[in-house]
Design a protein around this motif. Structure first.
Motif, PDB file in Angstrom:
ATOM      1  N   SER A 169      17.571  16.890  -3.696  1.00  0.00           N
ATOM      2  CA  SER A 169      17.254  15.556  -4.263  1.00  0.00           C
ATOM      3  C   SER A 169      15.926  15.221  -3.659  1.00  0.00           C
ATOM      4  N   MET A 170      15.255  15.618  -2.656  1.00  0.00           N
ATOM      5  CA  MET A 170      14.320  14.925  -1.994  1.00  0.00           C
ATOM      6  C   MET A 170      12.981  15.075  -2.793  1.00  0.00           C
ATOM      7  N   ARG A 171      12.424  13.859  -2.901  1.00  0.00           N
ATOM      8  CA  ARG A 171      10.959  13.842  -3.328  1.00  0.00           C
ATOM      9  C   ARG A 171       9.881  13.959  -2.666  1.00  0.00           C
ATOM     10  N   VAL A 172       9.854  13.529  -1.642  1.00  0.00           N
ATOM     11  CA  VAL A 172       8.933  13.665  -0.507  1.00  0.00           C
ATOM     12  C   VAL A 172       9.357  13.243   0.881  1.00  0.00           C
ATOM     13  N   ASN A 189      -1.608  11.291   3.738  1.00  0.00           N
ATOM     14  CA  ASN A 189      -2.045  12.199   2.636  1.00  0.00           C
ATOM     15  C   ASN A 189      -1.306  12.036   1.200  1.00  0.00           C
ATOM     16  N   PRO A 190      -1.970  12.243   0.344  1.00  0.00           N
ATOM     17  CA  PRO A 190      -1.632  11.595  -0.966  1.00  0.00           C
ATOM     18  C   PRO A 190      -0.464  12.500  -1.383  1.00  0.00           C
ATOM     19  N   ILE A 191       0.569  11.938  -2.033  1.00  0.00           N
ATOM     20  CA  ILE A 191       1.552  12.749  -2.571  1.00  0.00           C
ATOM     21  C   ILE A 191       1.079  13.492  -3.725  1.00  0.00           C
ATOM     22  N   LYS A 192       0.216  13.153  -4.716  1.00  0.00           N
ATOM     23  CA  LYS A 192      -0.437  13.672  -5.857  1.00  0.00           C
ATOM     24  C   LYS A 192      -1.860  14.050  -5.363  1.00  0.00           C
ATOM     25  N   SER A 207       0.823  -1.302  -0.118  1.00  0.00           N
ATOM     26  CA  SER A 207       0.092   0.076   0.216  1.00  0.00           C
ATOM     27  C   SER A 207       0.931   1.321   0.051  1.00  0.00           C
ATOM     28  N   ILE A 208       1.692   1.201   0.827  1.00  0.00           N
ATOM     29  CA  ILE A 208       2.757   2.259   1.018  1.00  0.00           C
ATOM     30  C   ILE A 208       3.515   2.504  -0.543  1.00  0.00           C
ATOM     31  N   ALA A 209       4.095   1.412  -1.094  1.00  0.00           N
ATOM     32  CA  ALA A 209       4.690   1.510  -2.565  1.00  0.00           C
ATOM     33  C   ALA A 209       3.716   2.280  -3.366  1.00  0.00           C
ATOM     34  N   LYS A 210       2.540   1.938  -3.357  1.00  0.00           N
ATOM     35  CA  LYS A 210       1.677   2.422  -4.253  1.00  0.00           C
ATOM     36  C   LYS A 210       1.389   4.065  -3.918  1.00  0.00           C
ATOM     37  N   LEU A 211       1.069   4.307  -2.821  1.00  0.00           N
ATOM     38  CA  LEU A 211       0.799   5.444  -2.181  1.00  0.00           C
ATOM     39  C   LEU A 211       1.826   6.464  -2.566  1.00  0.00           C
ATOM     40  N   VAL A 212       3.060   6.166  -2.279  1.00  0.00           N
ATOM     41  CA  VAL A 212       4.249   7.342  -2.311  1.00  0.00           C
ATOM     42  C   VAL A 212       4.903   6.946  -3.690  1.00  0.00           C
ATOM     43  N   GLU A 213       4.482   5.953  -4.461  1.00  0.00           N
ATOM     44  CA  GLU A 213       4.817   5.758  -5.982  1.00  0.00           C
ATOM     45  C   GLU A 213       6.324   5.434  -5.965  1.00  0.00           C
ATOM     46  N   PHE A 214       6.706   4.487  -5.097  1.00  0.00           N
ATOM     47  CA  PHE A 214       8.101   4.283  -4.913  1.00  0.00           C
ATOM     48  C   PHE A 214       8.481   3.594  -6.387  1.00  0.00           C
ATOM     49  N   LYS A 215       9.744   3.980  -6.826  1.00  0.00           N
ATOM     50  CA  LYS A 215      10.677   3.553  -8.013  1.00  0.00           C
ATOM     51  C   LYS A 215      11.883   2.846  -7.723  1.00  0.00           C
ATOM     52  N   GLU A 216      12.451   2.082  -8.587  1.00  0.00           N
ATOM     53  CA  GLU A 216      13.593   1.186  -8.228  1.00  0.00           C
ATOM     54  C   GLU A 216      14.776   2.314  -8.259  1.00  0.00           C
ATOM     55  N   ASP A 217      14.729   3.365  -8.689  1.00  0.00           N
ATOM     56  CA  ASP A 217      15.906   4.494  -8.459  1.00  0.00           C
ATOM     57  C   ASP A 217      15.560   5.267  -7.482  1.00  0.00           C
ATOM     58  N   CYS A 257      10.977   1.996   5.512  1.00  0.00           N
ATOM     59  CA  CYS A 257      12.278   2.108   5.238  1.00  0.00           C
ATOM     60  C   CYS A 257      12.832   0.887   4.788  1.00  0.00           C
ATOM     61  N   ILE A 258      12.380  -0.226   5.340  1.00  0.00           N
ATOM     62  CA  ILE A 258      12.929  -1.536   4.724  1.00  0.00           C
ATOM     63  C   ILE A 258      12.186  -2.440   3.883  1.00  0.00           C
ATOM     64  N   ASN A 259      11.022  -2.912   4.134  1.00  0.00           N
ATOM     65  CA  ASN A 259      10.085  -3.742   3.531  1.00  0.00           C
ATOM     66  C   ASN A 259       9.410  -2.958   2.289  1.00  0.00           C
ATOM     67  N   THR A 260       9.273  -1.885   2.334  1.00  0.00           N
ATOM     68  CA  THR A 260       8.565  -1.264   1.162  1.00  0.00           C
ATOM     69  C   THR A 260       9.620  -0.877   0.032  1.00  0.00           C
ATOM     70  N   THR A 261      10.890  -0.484   0.681  1.00  0.00           N
ATOM     71  CA  THR A 261      11.908  -0.218  -0.328  1.00  0.00           C
ATOM     72  C   THR A 261      12.384  -1.422  -0.998  1.00  0.00           C
ATOM     73  N   ILE A 262      12.750  -2.606  -0.240  1.00  0.00           N
ATOM     74  CA  ILE A 262      13.122  -3.716  -0.572  1.00  0.00           C
ATOM     75  C   ILE A 262      11.903  -4.368  -2.060  1.00  0.00           C
ATOM     76  N   MET A 263      10.614  -4.156  -1.427  1.00  0.00           N
ATOM     77  CA  MET A 263       9.659  -4.791  -2.387  1.00  0.00           C
ATOM     78  C   MET A 263       9.811  -3.870  -3.680  1.00  0.00           C
ATOM     79  N   SER A 264      10.190  -2.558  -3.640  1.00  0.00           N
ATOM     80  CA  SER A 264      10.318  -1.687  -4.822  1.00  0.00           C
ATOM     81  C   SER A 264      11.638  -1.725  -5.433  1.00  0.00           C
ATOM     82  N   GLY A 265      12.470  -2.472  -5.134  1.00  0.00           N
ATOM     83  CA  GLY A 265      13.715  -2.741  -5.802  1.00  0.00           C
ATOM     84  C   GLY A 265      14.696  -1.307  -5.530  1.00  0.00           C
TER      85      GLY A 265
END
Length: 505
Positions: A274-277, A317-320, A189-199, A217-225
């Motif tokens: 460099s900070m996205r959010v 809160n939505p990122i977009k 859910s966090i990966a979708k909400l924050v729109e995590f990308k591999e970079d 910081c761990i599970n969502t980041t690893i899930m997103s590569g």
């Protein structure tokens, strides 16, 4: 859907073998290397006797070994029991005993404490120390060679993954049992909400043994590569230099961390270029702090809400889209929040009630505590103990903890409302408001404040507040302090202030 934390890592390792999974002290570990080390840990734990459902305590600060051990335990079918390494012997002993931990992975500095606990607790069979010079107990033996002829067990969504011990305000802490479904669905859910990308590069400054760091910081980041950039502990100057030098794109913190970063005088928006959010949780973010931080560093903070029992995030809160400052946002994907009265009936929008949560992130229950579990989870809804209101657009505003509400001569006073007003004073760095027993009014409002101006007086603060708060909400007592007590994540500990106040009285 079979939510499985280890599968998330395996998929990222297959898809991004040569991308950096972890960066720590100028060294990188790729996804291929991470997965290989995790498999070594898992196979050696199985070879040593860890079976599905066995508990393994993880008593480490922020370091690559935490991430490797965490996934290694899970891959072996074990259950991670994260423990704060600065806990006392009694606190550690209680958690190890209550969880029936079969093995312990800890920093070598804890050897004397853990060794003595092992003599008292018969169930502990294995000890591994990170950084130990003793070959017998050295953690390094777990990652040197993969044990042969061991098959890792099949892991299902409902299998127990983590037991998180919640800080008990009264009595001993409770062990919140979280399944793979709970943890992996929340990360998704966090990966979708924050729109995590591999970079993306996520800075892990929050303690990894805390659920906010573990999921975001761990599970969502690893899930997103993506890449976890680890700092051992939060130091505002080290953190801001790491953000700048490592070109960090995502930062998760509690309000106190943002406050410390805001107080840095020699740093400007270029350090956050460099900070996205930025993501905030763990405690309510004072609106004044959020606005000052965003103005100084020209970045945005998205505030959310969560608890250990909900793995942890329930709203953000939505990122977009529309971000409402002062709110903790809307339901995250797959999760439903509702505000109810004392009978469990939903209250009209805008009215205050208790926030309850339903979704795949809600814990299995409290370990060995069926009565406490039944009280917290009713008809699959988790009762948070937080007072909140929801607007017509579904945005949630946390009012306060139910138990923190102050009743002055029959009138309800919400500490957060008073804190928000005091925070607006330019000389105030931190504030905590609580109720003090009073023979005439039942309770009165007391404010503990930290100021950056030694000349400020109690009258100055009262004068500032009197046009902004009803008379019964005004603090009757104001105590100036050099700092406020905080837990390991930086959250202000009101119960410690309460204890101080009782001793004074």
């Amino acid at each position: 859907m079979n939510w499985n934390l280890n599968e998330s890592l395996r998929k990222s390792a297959e898809k991004y073998p040569n991308r950096n999974a972890i960066t720590f002290e100028n060294k990188n570990i790729t996804y291929s290397e991470l997965f290989s080390q995790v498999e070594c840990v898992a196979s050696n734990l199985v070879n040593e006797g860890i079976k599905s459902g066995d508990k393994v305590a993880l008593i480490l600060g922020n370091c690559p070994e935490f991430v490797i051990s965490y996934y290694g335990i899970i891959c072996a079918g074990g259950v991670v029991v994260p423990v704060n390494p600065i806990f006392t012997k009694d606190e550690i002993s209680y958690i190890l005993s209550n969880s029936q931990a079969k093995a312990v992975i800890a920093n070598f500095t804890l050897e004397p404490i853990i060794d003595s606990i092992k003599l008292e607790l018969n169930q502990i069979e294995m000890l591994y120390y990170v950084g130990s010079k003793k070959a017998e107990f050295n953690w390094e033996q777990l990652i040197v060679n993969k044990s042969k002829n061991n098959e890792n067990p099949l892991i299902m969504s409902e299998d127990l993954a983590v037991i998180l011990y919640t800080s008990g305000t009264t009595g001993r802490p409770k062990g919140a049992m979280l399944s793979h479904r709970n943890m992996a669905s929340n990360a998704e859910s966090i990966a979708k909400l924050v729109e995590f990308k591999e970079d993306d590069r996520m800075l892990a400054a929050l303690p990894m043994f805390h659920v906010f760091s573990m999921t975001v910081c761990i599970n969502t980041t690893i899930m997103s590569g993506a890449n976890i950039v680890i700092v051992q502990k939060f130091n505002p100057i080290e953190v801001i230099h790491t953000i700048f030098n490592e070109k960090v794109t995502l930062f998760a913190g509690v309000p106190t961390m943002y406050n410390f970063l805001l107080q840095l005088k020699d740093y400007s928006a270029e350090y956050f270029a460099s900070m996205r959010v930025c993501l905030s949780g763990g405690a309510s973010m004072p609106v004044e702090l959020l606005q000052r931080f965003e103005e100084k560093y020209k970045t945005i903070i998205a505030e959310g809400f969560g608890l250990s029992e909900t793995a942890p995030v329930t709203a953000f809160n939505p990122i977009k889209g529309i971000r409402k400052i002062g709110s903790v946002g809307v339901d995250i994907p797959g999760v439903t929040n509702k505000v109810v009265d004392k009978f469990g009936n939903e209250v009209p929008r805008g009215e205050i009630g208790e926030l309850i949560v339903k979704g795949p992130n809600v814990m299995i229950g409290y370990l060995g505590m069926p009565v406490a579990t039944a009280k917290a989870i009713k008809n699959n809804w988790f009762y948070t103990g937080d007072l909140a209101r929801m607007d017509n657009d579904g945005y949630i505003y946390i009012v306060d903890r139910i138990k923190d509400m102050i009743i002055v001569n029959g009138y309800n006073v919400y500490p957060r409302e008073v804190e928000e007003v005091i925070y607006q004073h330019p000389a105030i760095v931190e504030v905590a408001v609580l109720g003090i027993t009073d023979k005439d009014y039942g309770e009165i409002v007391k404010a503990f404040v930290v100021s950056n101006d030694e000349s400020i007086t109690e009258d100055d603060i009262l004068h500032f507040c009197k046009d902004k708060l009803a008379k019964y909400k005004l603090p009757k007592q104001i105590e100036f302090k050099k700092e406020l007590p905080k837990n390991s994540t930086g959250k202000i500990l009101k119960r410690a202030l309460n204890v101080e106040q009782v001793k004074v009285n």
